[in-house]
Scaffold this motif. Structure first.
Motif, short mmCIF file in Angstrom:
data_model
loop_
_atom_site.label_atom_id
_atom_site.label_comp_id
_atom_site.label_asym_id
_atom_site.label_seq_id
_atom_site.Cartn_x
_atom_site.Cartn_y
_atom_site.Cartn_z
N ALA A 1 12.10 3.36 -8.78
CA ALA A 1 10.99 4.05 -10.06
C ALA A 1 11.34 5.38 -10.54
O ALA A 1 10.95 5.91 -11.21
CB ALA A 1 9.39 4.10 -9.36
N GLY A 2 12.50 6.13 -9.46
CA GLY A 2 12.67 7.77 -10.02
C GLY A 2 13.85 7.55 -10.79
O GLY A 2 14.74 6.74 -10.77
N ARG A 3 14.02 8.77 -11.87
CA ARG A 3 14.83 8.34 -12.85
C ARG A 3 16.12 9.28 -12.29
O ARG A 3 17.80 9.01 -12.04
CB ARG A 3 15.55 10.00 -13.72
CG ARG A 3 15.88 9.47 -15.08
CD ARG A 3 15.56 10.52 -16.16
NE ARG A 3 14.68 9.89 -17.05
CZ ARG A 3 14.70 9.57 -17.92
NH1 ARG A 3 15.68 8.62 -17.65
NH2 ARG A 3 14.13 8.77 -18.76
N GLU A 4 16.11 9.90 -10.63
CA GLU A 4 17.16 10.58 -10.34
C GLU A 4 17.80 9.05 -9.50
O GLU A 4 19.17 8.90 -9.54
CB GLU A 4 16.70 11.14 -8.13
CG GLU A 4 16.09 12.23 -8.93
CD GLU A 4 16.04 13.27 -7.22
OE1 GLU A 4 16.25 12.82 -6.47
OE2 GLU A 4 15.03 14.47 -7.59
N ALA A 5 17.37 7.81 -9.43
CA ALA A 5 18.06 6.22 -7.85
C ALA A 5 18.12 6.04 -9.67
O ALA A 5 19.66 5.24 -9.43
CB ALA A 5 17.39 5.89 -8.07
N HIS A 6 17.97 6.42 -10.84
CA HIS A 6 18.15 5.50 -12.19
C HIS A 6 18.43 6.58 -13.00
O HIS A 6 17.47 6.23 -14.00
CB HIS A 6 16.98 4.49 -12.11
CG HIS A 6 18.02 3.03 -13.21
ND1 HIS A 6 17.77 3.57 -14.66
CD2 HIS A 6 18.13 1.50 -13.31
CE1 HIS A 6 18.62 2.11 -15.15
NE2 HIS A 6 18.39 0.86 -14.54
N PRO A 7 19.59 7.01 -13.87
CA PRO A 7 19.19 8.25 -14.67
C PRO A 7 19.02 7.79 -15.96
O PRO A 7 18.70 7.80 -17.02
CB PRO A 7 20.67 8.91 -14.26
CG PRO A 7 21.14 8.65 -13.53
CD PRO A 7 20.95 7.34 -12.82
N GLU A 8 19.44 6.26 -16.40
CA GLU A 8 19.18 5.60 -17.69
C GLU A 8 18.36 5.01 -18.65
O GLU A 8 17.79 4.67 -16.93
CB GLU A 8 20.39 4.65 -18.18
CG GLU A 8 21.03 5.34 -18.64
CD GLU A 8 23.05 4.63 -18.76
OE1 GLU A 8 23.09 3.62 -18.78
OE2 GLU A 8 23.78 5.19 -17.12
#
Lengths: 337, 337, 337, 337
Positions: free
Chosen positions: D72-79
């Motif tokens: 759910a975090g942006r670190e793992a999925h920046p877009e």
């Protein structure tokens, strides 16, 4: 302190952070983890300067390791603080009961209450002279006249007196009459007042603010102590929550927590927390069972006619009945009354 | 007021309650329902005396019908209060932006900030001289020296000045320099201070206490107004909740609620509420969209080096960029800057 | 119910409101006060229909007079509900202690714990088979295997069993093994699950949701009771507040409040509320002093090695020591163990 | 993770802690400070095992460094995640407006509403078929019949449909009709339901629980995502606080915070948060100004006659008027409608 860098932080950002810490005269100890870099800081506590680095590029979090209070904490002072007044010690094995009317209404009612609570085993007499009220249209107290009534009640009963001070300009006046100064919950972060009562040298009971954490309460105590006044009592009196049936929510777990973190005596005020007469006794007993050093209770010869908070005061005979149970529970947890 | 009797209340209990109400010179109007009896009270508002009947046998609840504040409410004063300072009016269609450093650190930094925010469209200059801080080890402000710097900044830029007063003994001094007195969130129920700023006659901005309801805030305003000072600004700055990611939780719905209930101007402080620089702009824009009469923002020439709350201050250029959007949103909700 | 009209409401608006109420088959009783008009409503409780009038012009507030729950309240059922299981009654003078591991980890650890807590005086064995966890990466329980272990522990020790059910599709399965179904705090308003456990006919322990008021808890009990299942235990386990030192804030005043408002037994879980081993004993004692009908405690043969919430579990000998004090305090408040 | 040892911890205690960490296959990096020793842990994230060391002698605190959610975090999925439905994309520059009645009451009222909100610019139609209600005596929804009405409304207007699912046994049924499944605030930690909607493959809108932190919300999203379903919308709808004037307190700062921490689209529901019709428009505009990807609004042809939450619904023309302002504000913050 520990500085946690973001997972994507560049090595340049890490270096800049380290350089900044060094510029404060502190040593660093970086740990390069699999995902994140963490920088330990070694040296004297410089929370203030390091805190300001929060905005630096690449910094995710800054975590303090030391407690922010020094003198209020048990680490600095492992033994319990004992506050000695004429006739009573607070912070020992003896549970102290502070009792009296919310507001001093007249000399007679005060004397009647004082005599009765003394007979029932109370150790300190309370009575409000200056009342901070949410509404300007509520009764605000009799002021200095009430202080004089309190002094006479002490003379007659020998009970030391606690009363609230709300104005830094009144601290000297109140000190002339009272044995313990009370700082109310709404003034717990009135730092001007905290400093003034700290300077007074009188013991101070600090009521926890309705939205103050345990840490905030200990920091407020710190304000008093750094003026040279170590005689601080902490008072749990309920915190603000979403529950509306009771006026506040009494946080009894704060009692053992404060006893762990601090050396200062802990008092519980079950009446202001709940705002309901029928809850005073069960919560007073629970407070003693939880390890409180004392309780503070509102007692009135005629609660229905009280000018202030009558709905949460005990009648004289209700108080007497409660005291028997308070004593019995105190003994089970290794205390006495 | 309305007194609700318990479902099992005896007719004797009902009669006693009615008699007591009559003894206060009030008329009653009982409604005998299927399950419960309800007693309406007619006459002047005597909340204080009737409230004391809560303890009476058979009484389940006492419900006030009238708002507890009189002068702060819109019922008593349907039109918006407009506060007029030299060069700026607050409470009109113009959204006022109050900007400046959290704490005044030096004359140069203050002047640099003042010139810049003025150019970007700010209407009032803020700057702390006396800083109430949770920890006694944090920077506490420059005191009167800061007030003098503020006065010079006003001279040069023409911006009226707002600064916090924390001590009733300082009100007179601060009034010599400031155009608006600020009462901080932790002093919102410092009734001694409220009375003093009320007497000063200076406009007062009252910040909502972190666990104060909207009603409490309006009652605090009432304390100021009954001293004859109607120039009160209300400031939403976040309330205490369980969420720890932000310092407080900004209660933006308080803006339209306060505009409904009261005639006083409503200001929003997005920085103290969130404690994070990156949240200031979105929350400032949201505040204007929600109908705020003004916003208060911390601006610093070098936020990283700020002595106080740098992590929530905007840099001068960030502030300027934000002001363009503030203006555009103000226009959409029928205001201007 | 009572409808309060705004102070400026026109007589036409008042009439329209009265007409609407009449259209629901209810009678009205208006009181024309000095400032406001108030309309009492007489007839069966039609909260739902009258509530919808909130939007009508001139209406300021609608105040319910009757409690929204019927069967959970003491008004409808003045005597205490007693829940009878084989070997133990809950809701009598005997304080019931529910003890066992947070999660069932193996047959041996469960049996060891069960034998030990039985010897120390526990009346019911607890053990989690299905664990609702905030993080999907935490241990989620052994499921049906754990239920089988629990059944064997009951066989050997004679202790009735309580375990949590989280899925409406599992209620039948869990009922095959457990004596009491537990509905966890996070499912307190999972109305689908409440209905299912209501239909099961098994006694149900309902844990108060972390942001649920006392009224919400009683309404959740109502969901179970209206399915024909009156055997509901209420469990206070801490509410969400701003304090972060403890996991939740244990609301012990809810105990006497629930005893006043409801006939259902009240259990206190001091471990989940505080999240700290050292606070379990003081809060357990306080709960009994406050009048709880029972307490629920996590006990583990080796808390350091526990797969779930080890930091709040008592070791077997710690539990035994605590039980001596629990018994003594129970006797002081007129109970036994 | 970082383990902080107490200031008085012995070197033996430190060693034991280090040995325990090594026994989990992790490396340690101790920092011996002036007052305290701190042990950095290097290796894969083993929060679960290390957390259990909290009880060990000498351990003061265990501080996680990594976020507890992964997907759910942006670190793992920046877009930004974009959710594509027939005719509408959520999570792009276009602000999506979800509108419709709280509960589907009849086919006609639903169609009338659907046509009208579509004309005003809504992108998704909402309507409740299964209503979780605090009181068992409130209207609980029409069930499958309502789903059929919703399907017909989609057929006629082309608007995709969102509706709440409350029972894991109903997920399949609801999926046959709805485009987006809604999980209500009270079910946000109903992990059984989260797992089931995760398996369904349908986009899921997760409403923040009233006492859930932002971290809890992201962990709830994690429950859905680890079932292979990345199409999760997060919805801020107000949190529980002490303020009683509004039903909940809308936490608008959660919008930019969630956009920082997560890649998932963020929707705001101003009606449930405030519970008052007059606050819907100002809070909807504020939400868009704060950067929300969408808003969800209750619209009803005749709010006064609504079977559910009429006091917070907009009439059709009120909605249309609001949409003009929503569009204008969206454009100022670089979005469109």
């Amino acid at each position: 302190m520990i500085i946690v860098m973001r997972s994507g932080a560049s090595s340049e950002q890490v270096e800049k952070v380290i350089d900044r810490v060094h510029s404060f005269g502190l040593r660093t100890h970086p740990i390069y983890g699999v995902t994140k870099t963490v920088i330990g800081i070694i040296g004297d506590d410089k929370t203030r300067v390091v805190e300001k680095m929060r905005g630096m590029p690449g910094v995710e979090d800054i975590i303090p390791i030391l407690q922010p209070y020094k003198f209020a904490g048990r680490e600095a002072h492992p033994e319990n603080t004992v506050i000695e007044l004429e006739g009573v010690k607070i912070g020992t094995d003896t549970v102290v009961v502070i009792a009296g009317p919310c507001a001093v209404e007249s000399e007679e009612m005060l004397l009647e209450t004082a005599r009765s609570v003394r007979k029932s085993g109370a150790g300190v007499l309370r009575g409000g002279a200056y009342k901070p009220r949410t509404s300007p249209y509520s009764f605000q107290g009799l002021g200095e006249e009430a202080l004089q009534f309190l002094a006479r009640a002490r003379e007659e009963t020998g009970l030391p007196i606690i009363t609230e001070v709300t104005d830094p300009r009144n601290v000297e006046l109140v000190c002339r009459y009272a044995d313990i100064l009370q700082v109310g919950a709404r003034n717990m972060q009135n730092f001007v007042l905290l400093t003034e009562v700290g300077k007074s040298g009188h013991p101070v009971m600090l009521k926890r603010g309705p939205s103050s954490t345990i840490k905030d309460l200990l920091l407020a105590a710190e304000y008093v102590i750094i003026e040279g006044n170590r005689d601080v009592l902490l008072c749990e009196r309920g915190v603000t929550t979403f529950e509306t049936y009771t006026r506040n929510t009494l946080d009894l777990s704060a009692v053992p927590v404060l006893k762990e973190l601090s050396h200062l005596p802990v008092i519980v005020d079950p009446a202001h927390a709940t705002g309901r007469n029928s809850l005073v006794e069960p919560m007073a007993l629970a407070a003693v069972a939880a390890g409180a050093d004392g309780i503070m209770v509102e007692v009135h010869p005629d609660p229905d006619a009280a000018l202030c908070d009558g709905q949460q005061a005990l009648a004289l005979d209700e108080f007497e009945r409660m005291m028997g149970k308070v004593k019995a529970i105190a003994e089970i947890v290794g205390r006495n009354l």
